[in-house]
Design an enzyme around this catalytic site. Structure first.
Site, PDB file in Angstrom:
ATOM      1  N   LYS A  11       0.839  -1.202   0.000  1.00 43.10           N
ATOM      2  CA  LYS A  11       0.000   0.000   0.000  1.00 43.10           C
ATOM      3  C   LYS A  11       0.873   1.251   0.000  1.00 43.10           C
ATOM      4  CE  LYS A  11      -0.391  -0.370   5.051  1.00 43.10           C
ATOM      5  NZ  LYS A  11      -1.220  -0.892   6.151  1.00 43.10           N
ATOM      6  N   ARG A  15     -10.989  -0.462  14.331  1.00 39.43           N
ATOM      7  CA  ARG A  15     -10.671   0.350  13.160  1.00 39.43           C
ATOM      8  C   ARG A  15     -11.435  -0.171  11.951  1.00 39.43           C
ATOM      9  NH1 ARG A  15      -4.692   0.794  10.402  1.00 39.43           N
ATOM     10  NH2 ARG A  15      -5.216  -1.340   9.836  1.00 39.43           N
ATOM     11  N   TYR A  55      13.678  30.812   8.408  1.00 36.50           N
ATOM     12  CA  TYR A  55      12.393  31.475   8.635  1.00 36.50           C
ATOM     13  C   TYR A  55      12.202  31.841  10.095  1.00 36.50           C
ATOM     14  CZ  TYR A  55      10.360  30.635   4.013  1.00 36.50           C
ATOM     15  OH  TYR A  55      10.080  30.648   2.678  1.00 36.50           O
ATOM     16  N   MET A  63      10.300  24.547   2.899  1.00 34.60           N
ATOM     17  CA  MET A  63       9.616  23.630   1.986  1.00 34.60           C
ATOM     18  C   MET A  63      10.602  22.827   1.139  1.00 34.60           C
ATOM     19  SD  MET A  63       6.881  24.410  -1.061  1.00 34.60           S
ATOM     20  CE  MET A  63       5.695  25.238  -0.022  1.00 34.60           C
TER      21      MET A  63
HETATM   22  C1  LIG Z   1      -0.447  -1.774   6.917  1.00 34.71           C
HETATM   23  C2  LIG Z   1      -0.993  -3.076   7.346  1.00 34.71           C
HETATM   24  C3  LIG Z   1      -0.156  -4.204   7.494  1.00 34.71           C
HETATM   25  C4  LIG Z   1       1.346  -4.117   7.433  1.00 34.71           C
HETATM   26  O1  LIG Z   1       1.821  -3.685   8.685  1.00 34.71           O
HETATM   27  P1  LIG Z   1       3.370  -3.582   9.038  1.00 34.71           P
HETATM   28  O2  LIG Z   1       3.376  -3.197  10.468  1.00 34.71           O
HETATM   29  O3  LIG Z   1       3.942  -2.524   8.159  1.00 34.71           O
HETATM   30  O4  LIG Z   1       3.973  -4.909   8.757  1.00 34.71           O
HETATM   31  C5  LIG Z   1      -0.748  -5.429   7.755  1.00 34.71           C
HETATM   32  N1  LIG Z   1      -2.087  -5.539   7.886  1.00 34.71           N
HETATM   33  C6  LIG Z   1      -2.919  -4.480   7.796  1.00 34.71           C
HETATM   34  C7  LIG Z   1      -4.371  -4.677   7.969  1.00 34.71           C
HETATM   35  C8  LIG Z   1      -2.401  -3.212   7.547  1.00 34.71           C
HETATM   36  O5  LIG Z   1      -3.228  -2.154   7.480  1.00 34.71           O
END
Ligand SMILES: *Cc1c(COP(=O)(O)O)cnc(C)c1O
Length: 377
Positions: free
Chosen positions: A51, A150, A272, A320
């Site tokens: 992802k 979640r 800044y 930036m």
């Molecule tokens: C992002 C995610 C993972 C991977 O988690 P890591 O801690 O990066 O290994 C696994 N399962 C779900 C549901 C996630 O959202």
């Protein structure tokens, strides 16, 4: 060391390239991490979580490399990411969408051979009616909420779902899954609580395989592995467990170009807001990466970059597109226009920078900007 060699190469080629910085992604090291984790979870299989463009490192390159290592299961968060990934991995792979099935994406999901992770009874029913419309049996994963609140099917929906599932012949459940909220904390009791809840779910949905551990979960013990571990941060070299030595190899190196140097007297305001005033005569270098390149503004007056092992502290606010660092510790003339300093590499891990910035390796990686020249080894 490999890293040192890379550094030297860059020093030699710095002129004329004109890049603001180089993000080097070590695919062989990624593959070694994958093999190591695969061996740890065996006989369970190792899936790759790609992802957010493989945590910012390039979903295409990462997925192709891991496919060559035998990886056949890939998880993304969004349907759009799954559609983008599909052409890069052969048809003998499964691509799973963790965030579930969105109304309107059902037909596209089925046609592109993408497997939704179903997070509610409603999503299950939608997917089943899609299967009916298409006259097909469609694959799915059922995710259960075991204590993170979640995503996932809630405890209240479980018995209705179990009943639906018994009379449903057009959904093929590939496995059931859940996600650990505290897997990076080896001593957190919530881990055992979630495991116990998942075991209960498994008895309510008998005969289905379980997918449970993320990177941290892999190191909690084999009872957390299920049949398929979902590996993210550990593949990319991040530490899977807080407060313990990191067993993974780093795969990212970030070198950023010096774009100006100057010597300033004591009492000079830097950056800044003039927020930082030099306390002595100082030599400063401005480097070509800022918060738009994923170096958090919270690194202002904190954190550092390195050159030849020498720590060069960040002075004043992160802009930036640039950061100013104090190079007084280096012999005069060491750095000049186009020299490269290390932001991530042998002297400074992801965790080091994340900690200085008050964040975690995940956020740092996924924020790395698009303006670096990317190099894959
Ligand atoms: C992002 C995610 C993972 C991977 O988690 P890591 O801690 O990066 O290994 C696994 N399962 C779900 C549901 C996630 O959202």
């Amino acid at each position: 060391m490999d890293h040192q060699t890379l550094h030297v190469d860059y020093q030699q080629t710095e002129a004329g390239i004109g890049a603001s910085g180089y993000l080097t992604i070590d695919l062989p090291a990624l593959c070694r991490n994958y093999r190591k984790l695969s061996a740890t979870v065996a006989p369970a299989k190792a899936a790759a979580v790609v992802k957010a463009d493989a945590y910012g490192l390039g979903a295409e390159q990462v997925s192709k490399a891991l496919y060559a290592q035998g990886c056949r299961h890939f998880f993304v968060a969004h349907f759009s990411e799954a559609i983008q990934l599909r052409p890069f991995v052969p048809n003998d792979t499964r691509i799973f969408v963790l965030n579930g099935l969105q109304p309107g994406s059902e037909i596209g999901c089925a046609e592109a051979d993408i497997v939704p992770v179903l997070n509610s009874l409603e999503q299950f029913r939608r997917w089943s009616s899609t299967a009916q419309k298409l006259g097909r049996v469609l694959p799915a994963v059922l995710q259960f909420d075991t204590g993170m609140s979640r995503l996932g099917i809630s405890p209240e929906e479980r018995s209705a779902l179990a009943t639906d599932l018994k009379s449903c012949s057009n959904i093929e459940v590939l496995f059931i899954m859940s996600h650990l909220a505290c897997a990076d904390e080896a001593d957190n009791r919530q881990n055992a609580d979630q495991l116990a809840e998942m075991r209960l779910v498994a008895t309510e949905f008998p005969g289905l395989d379980v997918c449970f551990a993320n990177s941290g979960g892999v190191f909690l013990g084999s009872e957390y592995h299920g049949v398929l571990a979902r590996l993210g941060i550990a593949l990319y070299g991040g530490a899977p467990t807080r407060g313990k030595a990191n067993p993974m190899e780093p795969i990212v190196r970030l070198d950023v170009a010096v774009i100006q140097t100057r010597t300033v007297p004591a009492g000079t305001r830097v950056g800044y807001g003039g927020a930082r005033v030099t306390s002595a005569e100082s030599r400063l270098a401005t480097i070509a990466a800022g918060y738009a390149d994923g170096l958090p503004r919270s690194l202002s007056d904190r954190g550092a970059v390195f050159y030849g092992g020498v720590r060069l502290p960040i002075v004043g606010r992160v802009s930036m597109d640039s950061i100013t660092v104090d190079i007084t510790a280096l012999p005069s003339g060491t750095l000049s226009l186009g020299s490269l300093v290390e932001v991530l590499g042998p002297h400074q891990t992801l965790e080091d920078v994340a900690e200085a910035a008050g964040t975690i390796s995940y956020e740092l990686l996924t924020s790395l900007g698009r303006r670096y020249e990317r190099r894959y080894r």
